[in-house]
Design a protein around this motif. Structure first.
Motif, PDB file in Angstrom:
ATOM      1  N   TYR A 138      24.449  67.265  28.094  1.00 40.09           N
ATOM      2  CA  TYR A 138      23.417  66.870  27.128  1.00 40.09           C
ATOM      3  C   TYR A 138      23.405  65.350  27.055  1.00 40.09           C
ATOM      4  O   TYR A 138      24.320  64.680  27.559  1.00 40.09           O
ATOM      5  N   VAL A 162      22.548  62.192  24.035  1.00 39.94           N
ATOM      6  CA  VAL A 162      22.212  61.850  22.652  1.00 39.94           C
ATOM      7  C   VAL A 162      21.191  60.710  22.675  1.00 39.94           C
ATOM      8  O   VAL A 162      21.481  59.628  23.204  1.00 39.94           O
ATOM      9  N   GLY A 214      19.452  60.085  17.451  1.00 44.11           N
ATOM     10  CA  GLY A 214      20.639  60.929  17.328  1.00 44.11           C
ATOM     11  C   GLY A 214      20.398  62.359  17.764  1.00 44.11           C
ATOM     12  O   GLY A 214      21.327  63.162  17.781  1.00 44.11           O
ATOM     13  N   THR A 215      19.140  62.690  18.116  1.00 44.05           N
ATOM     14  CA  THR A 215      18.832  64.046  18.576  1.00 44.05           C
ATOM     15  C   THR A 215      19.482  64.313  19.932  1.00 44.05           C
ATOM     16  O   THR A 215      19.519  63.439  20.793  1.00 44.05           O
ATOM     17  N   VAL A 216      19.990  65.519  20.112  1.00 39.46           N
ATOM     18  CA  VAL A 216      20.526  65.945  21.404  1.00 39.46           C
ATOM     19  C   VAL A 216      19.346  66.356  22.280  1.00 39.46           C
ATOM     20  O   VAL A 216      18.515  67.167  21.851  1.00 39.46           O
ATOM     21  N   SER A 271      21.486  55.481  24.873  1.00 45.84           N
ATOM     22  CA  SER A 271      21.664  56.934  25.009  1.00 45.84           C
ATOM     23  C   SER A 271      22.899  57.249  25.852  1.00 45.84           C
ATOM     24  O   SER A 271      23.643  58.199  25.553  1.00 45.84           O
ATOM     25  N   THR A 320      26.112  59.182  24.142  1.00 46.09           N
ATOM     26  CA  THR A 320      26.560  60.424  24.779  1.00 46.09           C
ATOM     27  C   THR A 320      28.045  60.362  25.111  1.00 46.09           C
ATOM     28  O   THR A 320      28.809  61.297  24.843  1.00 46.09           O
ATOM     29  N   ALA A 339      29.999  60.642  21.967  1.00 45.85           N
ATOM     30  CA  ALA A 339      29.984  62.010  21.427  1.00 45.85           C
ATOM     31  C   ALA A 339      30.965  62.900  22.182  1.00 45.85           C
ATOM     32  O   ALA A 339      31.603  63.778  21.588  1.00 45.85           O
ATOM     33  N   GLY A 373      27.238  58.284  18.017  1.00 46.37           N
ATOM     34  CA  GLY A 373      27.929  59.355  18.738  1.00 46.37           C
ATOM     35  C   GLY A 373      29.214  59.815  18.077  1.00 46.37           C
ATOM     36  O   GLY A 373      29.875  60.720  18.590  1.00 46.37           O
ATOM     37  N   THR A 391      23.560  63.723  14.914  1.00 43.64           N
ATOM     38  CA  THR A 391      24.205  63.983  16.201  1.00 43.64           C
ATOM     39  C   THR A 391      25.359  64.962  16.037  1.00 43.64           C
ATOM     40  O   THR A 391      25.435  65.971  16.752  1.00 43.64           O
ATOM     41  N   LEU A 421      25.576  68.774  17.521  1.00 51.91           N
ATOM     42  CA  LEU A 421      26.576  69.140  18.532  1.00 51.91           C
ATOM     43  C   LEU A 421      27.354  70.386  18.124  1.00 51.91           C
ATOM     44  O   LEU A 421      27.746  71.177  18.981  1.00 51.91           O
TER      45      LEU A 421
END
Lengths: 461, 461
Positions: free
Chosen positions: B57, B59, B111-113, B145, B149, B152, B191, B414, B418
């Protein structure tokens, strides 16, 4: 139109708040030195510990910005107020308000080919000054050196297999932020690139800018033919037409036909997808102009393309160049190598496993044989020995005393040095390891100091 | 001390000359649109084509800076004078002098996946506006991004195997330039990081700052003990002592002894080299404080460390985080998907092999099952179907109409998302491939348009 004054309006300028572009621990240590009255003279070396995979050398770049920063750094009221809010003491903030670099800096000339353990920059000053610059020096010199090296590998590949193809940086969109997008242009130029797509960087660093068209131009017209015609209406013979939006060969035929109808010798066509070797050969039979190739280009794909008989007059590397994609990090560090004790500067080192350092101020000597680089010697400063000293004093008592070479001069230095570096060290894969030999003096000092420190700290183990 | 106004004095501000942080071809096309009077309404999608190796994925981050830029971009006199020197026409420069964005923007919340092919940002405006933003939008959103990621993945690893260890970004020195050093802090916080070492970034983005000491502090004193004592003199219980300069275990004993003599519960010790698992276990028997581990940390080494029974209260990832070292690039693009023809917006796509695009304005719908993400549907805008729409209108007629969430809100988004993404898509190595299904409407439109374009352009093959 002259480029703006060095740093005047760039990410390096004070407006960007670079005085606080530092790790909090630098300021914590500075306050500690200030509060305890322990502020010995110290020497720090900026160097990298090892070469990234598949790199046989590194091109030193980014020194100008880094040293500019050392000489111009100051803290403004807002910055000091923020530090106040973090709990730094009033007397320390007064110290920062008056901060000025008063020390000595030695450095290799920008564009010099360098190897592991060799200082690119050496800073000697009271530790409350010299410590502060660690973060930004590493940030600037590390990144530009990675990109200059990547660029040099591409230029070298073209020189070896090609026909003088132009190299144009297309990477701004994939660079890690704006500063990288700009500095990559400067570094790539030092490494042998010819131009950039980035307009701001072209202005700031006086590097030629170039550009063609995007697929969106073609798609925005009812037909590809109309798109090409409209572009020629505006740009005439300067046009480079992107031919792969729908079908590369068909697009090339349309480009050739539109140019012929207008009796224009257009500058070129651009290929951006598919089997680039095969397509470029076919397209070269169709068009009578330059062929610019731009999809996923790096030293490896340029090598394959040229070995495969691909036909091109220019390449547009982007992502791989500006991220140094196969080696995005350089193990660069800024380490204390000498410190004042009882009024004298004495050698210093740490023993951390895998991260031990060579003590003392250095001499980097390059020994040549038959006009080619034979080996380097890492010696003590002022130690007698063969070879040409690479480090020059560039700052004395806080004042710049070095040369200020143009970017073109740095580029010539790099390309000139690379011709003197034997091919086995320039191989794209598993290059031979160039010898950097610690001098007798450096080995003796390192051994003696290590023994002393081990006696002092490893008694119990 | 409040952080400075958004963008006020940063690399995003006008002082940094970001209007010219664009590829020359963008300006060449803009002039072409201007001069030919061909300026159709157009929609561009910002998305990535595929996930980097070992990523399940991405972020979405960096949207705030990117959209700020779209809404505030303007050309100043110096910039226009430079473009004049490059040969751009006077009437085009007048057009640029009055440049203002008047269009619509849809975007996913920061912050959307997100997954491949899904627009993170969609820009609809006259093409002479929408085209210009390509370079900087990609530069900003792509980099942040990548870092969000990477961060995260580390946070997720700590949540899975650890004990709530703090994650502090130490990467400024290895980031690709200053903008990356700053933006990485923001992205890492989204993240799931807790703090940063970078003081300027802490100020600008209101992220907590943290810092310990460097080896140079220890080396600058005659003995390690004196170095620790001096630090405690200044920082007392807030001290984190770096114990590996000469010998980690010995250093830990000295730290414990110095703290005990002064009856101070110090914050911690830091380990920065050697066999971190073994050393941390030994050190945890010696000291009664936090243990901070900082050498070469990333999601993989954190996993090994925790699986190996290493003892730590915090980690300081640097290089691997800010360069997204194992995946330093994201294949992010900005592509024309719709364009005005004869007064109507119509779908548009290109056929370039390996780089074909989905046409038309999209809907990104997330379908959940049992409270967890089940699959996404990539549909035509306003096409009926299941799932929650991820894209929101954030700019209308050139005015911001979206929310302005705090960084903390983005971070919660985020981390919350997740937990709803099944573990197989979050695996550190070879994660499962989350399904993004093109809707029936999108498939039909794509097929029909492809057929039409092939009929038009591939007749001869």
């Amino acid at each position: 139109m002259a480029p703006p004054t060095r740093g005047a309006a760039g990410p390096d300028a004070r407006a960007s708040g670079l005085a606080l572009f530092t790790d909090r621990y630098e300021l914590a240590m500075l306050q500690g030195y200030h509060e305890t009255g322990h502020d010995p003279l110290a020497t720090f070396d900026l160097y990298f510990r090892s070469l990234p995979t598949d790199r046989g050398y590194v091109v030193a770049a980014g020194l100008e910005q880094a040293l500019d920063y050392v000489l111009t750094l100051s803290f403004d009221d807002e910055e000091l107020a923020f530090l106040d809010s973090l709990g730094f003491s009033e007397s320390f903030l007064e110290f920062l308000a008056a901060f000025e670099f008063t020390g000595e800096i030695r450095a290799v000339p920008e564009g010099t080919v360098v190897f592991p353990d060799e200082p690119l920059v050496e800073v000697t000053a009271p530790i409350s000054q010299a410590q502060l610059f660690e973060t930004l020096l590493l940030n600037q010199v590390g990144y530009q050196s990675l990109v200059a090296t990547k660029a040099a590998r591409m230029r070298d590949t073209v020189d070896r297999l090609g026909d003088g193809q132009a190299l144009v940086d297309f990477g701004s969109r994939r660079a890690h932020g704006t500063d990288a997008g700009l500095k990559a242009v400067r570094a790539a130029y030092i490494g042998g690139f010819d131009a950039t797509s980035n307009v701001e960087a072209g202005w700031r660093f006086d590097v030629p800018t170039a550009g063609t068209m995007a697929h969106s131009w073609v798609q925005s017209f009812p037909t590809e033919r109309e798109a090409f015609e409209a572009f020629l209406d505006v740009y005439g013979e300067d046009s480079v037409l992107l031919v792969d939006t729908y079908d590369t060969v068909g697009g090339a035929r349309t480009a050739a036909s539109v140019a012929a109808e207008r009796e224009l010798d257009i500058e070129g066509v651009r290929l951006d997808s598919g089997d680039l070797v095969g397509l470029s050969k076919t397209v070269s039979e169709i068009v009578d102009c330059g062929i610019f190739v731009s999809s996923g280009m790096d030293e490896y794909s340029i090598e394959s393309f040229l070995n495969g008989g691909g036909v091109a007059t220019g390449f547009g590397p982007g992502t791989a160049l500006v991220t140094s994609e196969d080696a995005p990090t350089l193990n660069m560090v800024y380490k204390l190598v000498a410190v004042e004790q009882d009024g004298d500067l004495v050698p210093s080192m740490k023993l951390s496993p895998g991260k031990a350092t060579y003590p003392w101020q250095k001499s980097v000597r390059r020994v040549e044989r038959d006009g080619r680089f034979h080996r380097d010697v890492l010696a003590l400063r002022d130690e007698a020995g063969r070879g040409d000293e690479q480090l020059r004093v560039v700052v004395e008592d806080g004042e710049w005393v070095g040369e200020s070479p143009s970017l073109a001069t740095c580029r010539e230095r790099t390309l000139g040095q690379l011709t003197r570096l034997p091919a086995r060290f320039r191989a794209l894969r598993r290059p031979a390891s160039y010898q950097v030999r610690p001098s007798d003096g450096l080995q003796e000092m390192t051994g003696a100091l290590r023994e002393e420190l081990e006696r002092q700290y490893l008694r119990d183990e």
